[in-house]
Design a protein around this motif. Structure first.
Motif, PDB file in Angstrom:
ATOM      1  N   VAL A  73      -1.361   0.857   6.026  1.00 44.35           N
ATOM      2  CA  VAL A  73      -0.788   1.000   4.701  1.00 44.35           C
ATOM      3  C   VAL A  73      -1.919   0.992   3.672  1.00 44.35           C
ATOM      4  CG1 VAL A  73       0.544  -0.306   2.990  1.00 44.35           C
ATOM      5  CG2 VAL A  73       1.412  -0.064   5.325  1.00 44.35           C
ATOM      6  N   GLU A  74      -1.962   2.014   2.848  1.00 44.23           N
ATOM      7  CA  GLU A  74      -3.016   2.048   1.823  1.00 44.23           C
ATOM      8  C   GLU A  74      -2.477   1.543   0.492  1.00 44.23           C
ATOM      9  OE1 GLU A  74      -4.901   5.886   1.336  1.00 44.23           O
ATOM     10  OE2 GLU A  74      -5.981   5.220  -0.450  1.00 44.23           O
ATOM     11  N   ILE A  75      -3.277   0.746  -0.172  1.00 42.36           N
ATOM     12  CA  ILE A  75      -2.910   0.261  -1.500  1.00 42.36           C
ATOM     13  C   ILE A  75      -4.047   0.586  -2.480  1.00 42.36           C
ATOM     14  CG2 ILE A  75      -1.505  -1.606  -0.550  1.00 42.36           C
ATOM     15  CD1 ILE A  75      -3.801  -3.532  -1.532  1.00 42.36           C
ATOM     16  N   ASP A  76      -3.790   0.343  -3.767  1.00 45.39           N
ATOM     17  CA  ASP A  76      -4.822   0.575  -4.775  1.00 45.39           C
ATOM     18  C   ASP A  76      -4.688  -0.477  -5.863  1.00 45.39           C
ATOM     19  OD1 ASP A  76      -6.847   1.635  -6.244  1.00 45.39           O
ATOM     20  OD2 ASP A  76      -5.717   3.337  -7.003  1.00 45.39           O
ATOM     21  N   GLY A  77      -5.607  -1.416  -5.874  1.00 41.71           N
ATOM     22  CA  GLY A  77      -5.470  -2.574  -6.757  1.00 41.71           C
ATOM     23  C   GLY A  77      -6.485  -2.624  -7.875  1.00 41.71           C
ATOM     24  N   ASN A 113      -8.149  -7.688  -3.076  1.00 39.33           N
ATOM     25  CA  ASN A 113      -6.785  -7.242  -3.398  1.00 39.33           C
ATOM     26  C   ASN A 113      -5.906  -7.237  -2.157  1.00 39.33           C
ATOM     27  OD1 ASN A 113      -8.874  -5.434  -4.924  1.00 39.33           O
ATOM     28  ND2 ASN A 113      -7.152  -5.578  -6.324  1.00 39.33           N
TER      29      ASN A 113
END
Lengths: 499, 499
Positions: free
Chosen positions: B62-66, B168
């Protein structure tokens, strides 16, 4: 919807981790910073991809990616060190901080240039008190919105996190123009973060301290503002504008914006058209958008002409893109402060190019697309919530599901999933829970289609393809999926056209 | 090559604006910040796309961007506020600053944990002087490499630019695990910037202050470190390792890394294999890469087991990816400091998951790929410089050229260009200068192919397709281009297979 759309969206965003407060396990004192989860990251990246394709590559522009921390001199030259301020006022009783212009409201014509004394006069005259405790307010002072950073160990190198991404573009203009051998007009684009130390961040990802931008600066010869190659492609395009002093939006053809001298030249009418086409292509209905003419009092300190591209939401009109005719303000400033020649030579004339800017907020674009896509309906007695996003900005094009996890269905569905990934199709695999729940889960995050591998699939090599909005299902051949999904995701085919 | 590869690459990078010093028009005092121009940005984005496809999506992560700015407490919990230091020493005469460990050199076993007194002793004992002026050095002090930021107007909210992107991920672990309904093991990925206040930035984009990272943190049940689903796919894969205390690299099969207890479990052997496969897929020859076992003295303060993925260049071995078994160090720290339960329940057991990390530097990956791809050859008496990049990391797949700009050739070539863009193929249009110069220009930046529309094309609807490395040309049908280029760019077809 009885509940306000913004509230329903906020519930959904938090529940599905589309976006949520950063570092939330440490409480909420550190406001104005937001993280994107899986779906939010995917949608954000899709928006940037569309921008890159439609507004950068198709226009023949050049994308760069520069440092976020820049030396102080850059912001001396750009004017930000002196001018990028908010008027700040502190309560003498409870010590809370407020923006003086927000406390006074919109009826006073307060701008970036209003002196602090004027705020003090107005606060006194209208008996404005602290909104938190009704205490008396102290004197207004200017608060610079840039965040400073000490670079290195000497304590002598002062830098700032860029307050807008465009400064890198101005700094690199001359180098890029030469190495890319570009004639004017040509544009340099950049996407990335910028930082503004907002006094009072609010409205989730709409007013934040760490902002994702997509910016384009078009450099041109000011004597040739009416020479733009493909103007004929947009001349009859109807731009929706709200002119200065008018109460109502109107549709004006690009060529009329020029002939009626509403804009400074064809170049500006051309990019207003392209930008509106871009946002309509992302799913913003024409009735929900407008270019608001920014009057001279309200314009940023560097702008000669300004058009705020705004979209109407449940929270009112929201500015997504600042379109500014920045003239030679920036290049002139950097040329002078750095003692560098940033002139261009054309037909034996030397001049500093003028700049037209399209500065778009990624976070606000995402917010607006989600709110406009939000749908609630009652179907067979059950409430259904879904995001009617266009496939090109959906977090993924399709979910791939085995009907059940036995008799080889899981493996076969996984094969389809892997094959679609190989075709650079953005898909999502889910095998948990009832098929109805799996549909509902991807509907809520705006995935466009669902592919289900069932027992019939084992026999005839077809799967069901389900469309999110209509919930209609069709059987399609497995080997037709890659091409079909490509066409559906670029809107070359509609679901009804599938036989 | 007589000149050092790193120097040839630097010349090329500056000449073509692949990468160059940020804000260079303001001089070079503000070092350690670099910008990417058109080609650099394109290559960087391609590397990230490959990472996303191969190491994130294929693994079901799962990719996130914080947010990049995080509150101080985060770094109290993570240990960075106390431990993320370099030993700093200042010359008493010329006041220049130096890293004490660099002055002393590698023969002393100096680590993050070495007390400052030890540096002072060694400096005295070995009579180390200022390298700039031979003056006496002052006392060593610890210099924290994080850059602090004041958030908001109160002066009370202290934040830091994240020194690694992974924080993050730890902060959001619990939320993401729940909303994505994931069982362990599962990974969260993030790409973005992090910031380190290097005392002495150097080697262009190799030691910088603003860094692009791609990080993956895999969360797993420590009692199940040997339960990893697709281990059979890599068990016979030969991982190139340099074991602690050894002088020479060796190839060891993934299953032997486990059976010989060289790694803590199958999970680690699996991801070492996947990472090596990923970099080999980007074009790093096996002989140029290794996983160097990091001994306990040298490991980061949070790591139980560490493998530095390194690639050999003209500047020596360069670390591209830190692979660390971080145990429950991070989640435990955040759980305690934030009073949040970050445990996971599995089969009625509650525990804090362990973390295995793959922390890759994007800038260093780009540097290494370019240096390894650099070729100089003499052809027909002329020196030819080109970058032999794999198509998937080339700045664009193909250049599209009209042979001349008359008789409709320009328009026809432009049509081909637009059509290829529509097929999401990354292409570049150029109509300026002789065809030979246009070939040379795209060879230098590593574009894989050139398509030329000539007079024959008008008659038979074919174009010439030229391959960069061999400079061989073939005539192919215009309507076969999209599919052909897709296959060539994913290496499913080689040039020699084209009829």
């Amino acid at each position: 919807m009885t509940q306000k759309k913004s509230e329903i969206l906020m519930d959904l965003a938090l529940r599905k981790s589309i976006f949520f407060p950063s570092a939330e396990i440490y409480g909420d004192s550190f406001s104005g910073f937001w993280d994107y989860g899986f779906y939010g990251t995917a949608i954000k990246n899709k928006i940037i991809d569309c921008w890159r394709k439609d507004l950068v590559e198709k226009e023949g522009f050049v994308e760069i990616d520069g440092a976020q921390i820049l030396p102080e001199k850059v912001f001396v030259a750009s004017g930000h060190l002196n001018n990028f301020n908010d008027p700040l006022v502190q309560c003498e009783k409870c010590h809370s901080l407020h923006r003086a212009d927000s406390l006074l409201g919109e009826e006073f014509e307060l701008t970036e240039g209003t002196p602090t004394e004027r705020f003090d006069e107005l606060i006194k005259e209208h008996k404005i008190k602290c909104p938190a405790c009704k205490g008396n307010l102290g004197k207004t002072r200017k608060f610079n919105l840039m965040m400073g950073v000490d670079v290195g160990a000497t304590g002598k190198l002062k830098g700032y996190l860029r307050p807008e991404t465009c400064q890198n573009i101005f700094l690199n203009f001359s180098r890029i123009q030469k190495t890319m051998r570009k004639n004017l007009p040509f544009g340099i684009a950049q996407t990335g973060k910028c930082f503004r130390n907002e006094i009072a961040p609010r409205n989730s990802i709409l007013r934040i301290r760490e902002i994702n931008q997509m910016e384009i600066e078009v450099f041109f010869n000011p004597f040739k503002i009416n020479e733009i190659e493909f103007f004929n492609e947009v001349e009859d395009f109807e731009v929706r504008v709200l002119l200065e002093g008018k109460k109502k939006e109107e549709l004006i053809k690009a060529k009329e914006l020029v002939s009626k001298k509403i804009v400074s030249g064809k170049l500006i009418a051309y990019y207003l058209s392209r930008l509106q086409q871009f946002y309509e292509g992302l799913g913003v209905p024409r009735d929900n958008l407008r270019f608001r003419e920014v009057d001279s009092e309200e314009r940023a300190f560097y702008a000669k002409e300004g058009w705020d591209f705004e979209v109407e939401t449940s929270l009112g009109w929201i500015e997504l893109v600042a379109n500014n005719y920045r003239t030679d303000y920036d290049l002139k400033g950097h040329s002078k402060t750095s003692s560098t020649n940033l002139k261009v030579k054309e037909e034996d004339k030397e001049f500093i190019p003028h700049v037209y800017e399209m500065s778009a907020g990624v976070d606000r674009t995402l917010y607006v697309l989600l709110e406009l896509a939000l749908r609630e309906e009652i179907k067979k007695g059950e409430k259904r919530l879904f995001l009617s996003l266009f496939p090109k900005v959906a977090p993924f094009v399709a979910g791939v599901f085995p009907l059940v996890n036995k008799d080889g269905l899981f493996e076969k569905a996984k094969e389809i999933y892997d094959n679609l990934l190989e075709h650079k199709l953005n898909v999502f695999f889910d095998s948990k829970g009832s098929i109805g729940k799996r549909y509902a889960r991807i509907d809520e995050v705006g995935a466009s289609f669902a592919i289900t591998f069932d027992f019939d699939s084992l026999k005839d090599n077809t799967v069901t393809l389900r469309e999110r909005d209509s919930t209609e299902q069709k059987r399609v051949a497995i080997n037709s999926l890659p091409e079909l999904l490509w066409k559906l995701s670029t809107q070359k085919t509609t679901f009804t056209q599938i036989k």
